[in-house]
Write an enzyme that holds these catalytic residues in place. Structure first.
Site, PDB file in Angstrom:
ATOM      1  N   CYS A 173     -19.438   9.329  -0.349  1.00 31.08           N
ATOM      2  CA  CYS A 173     -19.365   8.421  -1.723  1.00 31.08           C
ATOM      3  C   CYS A 173     -18.277   8.844  -2.673  1.00 31.08           C
ATOM      4  O   CYS A 173     -17.286   9.135  -2.420  1.00 31.08           O
ATOM      5  CB  CYS A 173     -20.737   8.677  -2.122  1.00 31.08           C
ATOM      6  SG  CYS A 173     -21.079   7.710  -3.905  1.00 31.08           S
ATOM      7  N   ASP A 230     -20.733  -2.929   2.324  1.00 27.45           N
ATOM      8  CA  ASP A 230     -20.415  -2.130   1.058  1.00 27.45           C
ATOM      9  C   ASP A 230     -19.727  -3.376   0.069  1.00 27.45           C
ATOM     10  O   ASP A 230     -18.639  -3.628   0.445  1.00 27.45           O
ATOM     11  CB  ASP A 230     -19.497  -0.929   1.428  1.00 27.45           C
ATOM     12  CG  ASP A 230     -19.428   0.167   0.244  1.00 27.45           C
ATOM     13  OD1 ASP A 230     -19.738  -0.419  -1.063  1.00 27.45           O
ATOM     14  OD2 ASP A 230     -19.479   1.172   0.609  1.00 27.45           O
ATOM     15  N   HIS A 262     -23.133   0.693   1.943  1.00 24.92           N
ATOM     16  CA  HIS A 262     -22.430   1.948   1.272  1.00 24.92           C
ATOM     17  C   HIS A 262     -23.713   3.030   1.579  1.00 24.92           C
ATOM     18  O   HIS A 262     -24.870   2.433   1.421  1.00 24.92           O
ATOM     19  CB  HIS A 262     -22.405   1.694  -0.177  1.00 24.92           C
ATOM     20  CG  HIS A 262     -21.902   2.941  -1.040  1.00 24.92           C
ATOM     21  ND1 HIS A 262     -20.451   3.149  -0.951  1.00 24.92           N
ATOM     22  CD2 HIS A 262     -22.316   3.774  -1.535  1.00 24.92           C
ATOM     23  CE1 HIS A 262     -20.443   4.259  -1.725  1.00 24.92           C
ATOM     24  NE2 HIS A 262     -21.441   4.582  -2.169  1.00 24.92           N
TER      25      HIS A 262
END
Length: 293
Positions: A173, A230, A262
């Site tokens: 991330c 995502d 994600h």
């Protein structure tokens, strides 16, 4: 490159969507598990805990610009001259899941260390509100500061049982974006594994460049691991980055996992995709073993 796509969600919107939880309801309605960031609660039953048998693992600290920075380090007991993997935290800071990732790499024979890269700005693990986390801590962390701290932790690892000449970095991330940046920053880096880190975005004073802007400067081969579902990092973003890497003749590549969102590595959250996470971790290990030999 600026970020103008109407299809791309902001980081906070994407996090809430990908985890399928309402933040306030989650915090008020669930027990908080020790070690996990408050903003990352509740912790799913799928959370993996890696033991410390055969490892030297725990908190340590190292000197960087202006302070002693905290870090979590794990390495095989009694071993030295180990290849180093710096683990860069996800957006929630240095919490239990990041520490467990270090233990997983240590079990595979690496010296793994995760520095607390938000330390100057505050303790991200103690903030439950995601918007406060972004506004008060994450947005105030300069990229230049992070690059310097990573240089310092790499140097420390070389004095603590690791071999700084065999240096790798991985991140998730927020940390995935940092991997790309560090691959353009440190000529001594041998390999990187970037897990769903933003590749394009709106520049700011403290974060003036994004990975797409730095492709010509990338020095180490980077393996990107991304999810097809995502909504914060679109497939158009990934395709743009892949095309730029190929055009610049960089030995880097991005693998997109169908059906993965994600945060698909995060086994403590509903976004976890077991098949993609297992395959992705195996690919990351193979990448490091190839380039850090």
């Amino acid at each position: 490159m600026t970020d103008k796509s109407p299809e791309r969600l902001s980081e906070d919107q994407n996090w809430v969507r990908s985890t399928q939880v309402d933040r306030r309801a989650a915090i008020l309605g669930s027990a908080v598990l020790t070690g996990y960031a408050l903003a990352a609660q509740p912790v799913a039953a799928s959370a993996i805990t890696t033991d410390v048998i055969g490892l030297d693992a725990g908190m340590t600290s190292f000197q960087t610009a202006g302070l002693r920075m905290n870090a979590y380090r794990a390495k095989p007991s009694g071993k030295r001259n180990l290849p180093v993997v710096i683990v860069v935290q996800e957006i929630f800071g240095l919490h239990e899941w990041v520490k467990d990732i270090c233990r997983r790499y240590a079990k595979a024979g690496f010296y793994a260390i995760a520095p607390d890269l938000y330390q100057r700005q505050g303790d991200a693990t103690k903030i439950a509100d995601f918007k406060v986390l972004i506004g008060d801590i994450v947005s105030k962390v300069p990229d230049a500061q992070v690059m310097g701290d990573l240089d310092a932790v790499a140097q420390f690892a070389g004095t603590d049982g690791g071999n700084a000449a065999k240096l790798g970095i991985t991140g998730f991330c927020w940390g995935g974006r940092i991997v790309w940046l560090y691959a353009a920053h440190n000529p001594r880096l041998k390999a990187g594994v970037a897990c769903y880190g933003r590749v394009v975005g709106q520049p700011t004073v403290l974060q003036p460049k994004n990975p797409i802007d730095l492709v010509p400067a990338i020095k180490a081969p980077v393996l990107g691991l991304y999810g097809a579902l995502d909504k914060g990092i679109t497939q158009a973003d990934v395709a743009t980055m892949n095309a730029a890497l190929k055009a610049a003749k960089k030995p880097s590549t991005i693998h997109v996992f169908a059906g993965a969102d994600h945060g698909f590595f995060a086994d403590y959250r509903p976004s976890y995709n077991e098949a993609a996470a297992k395959q992705g971790f195996a690919e990351g290990l193979a990448w490091f073993r190839r380039h850090l030999k």
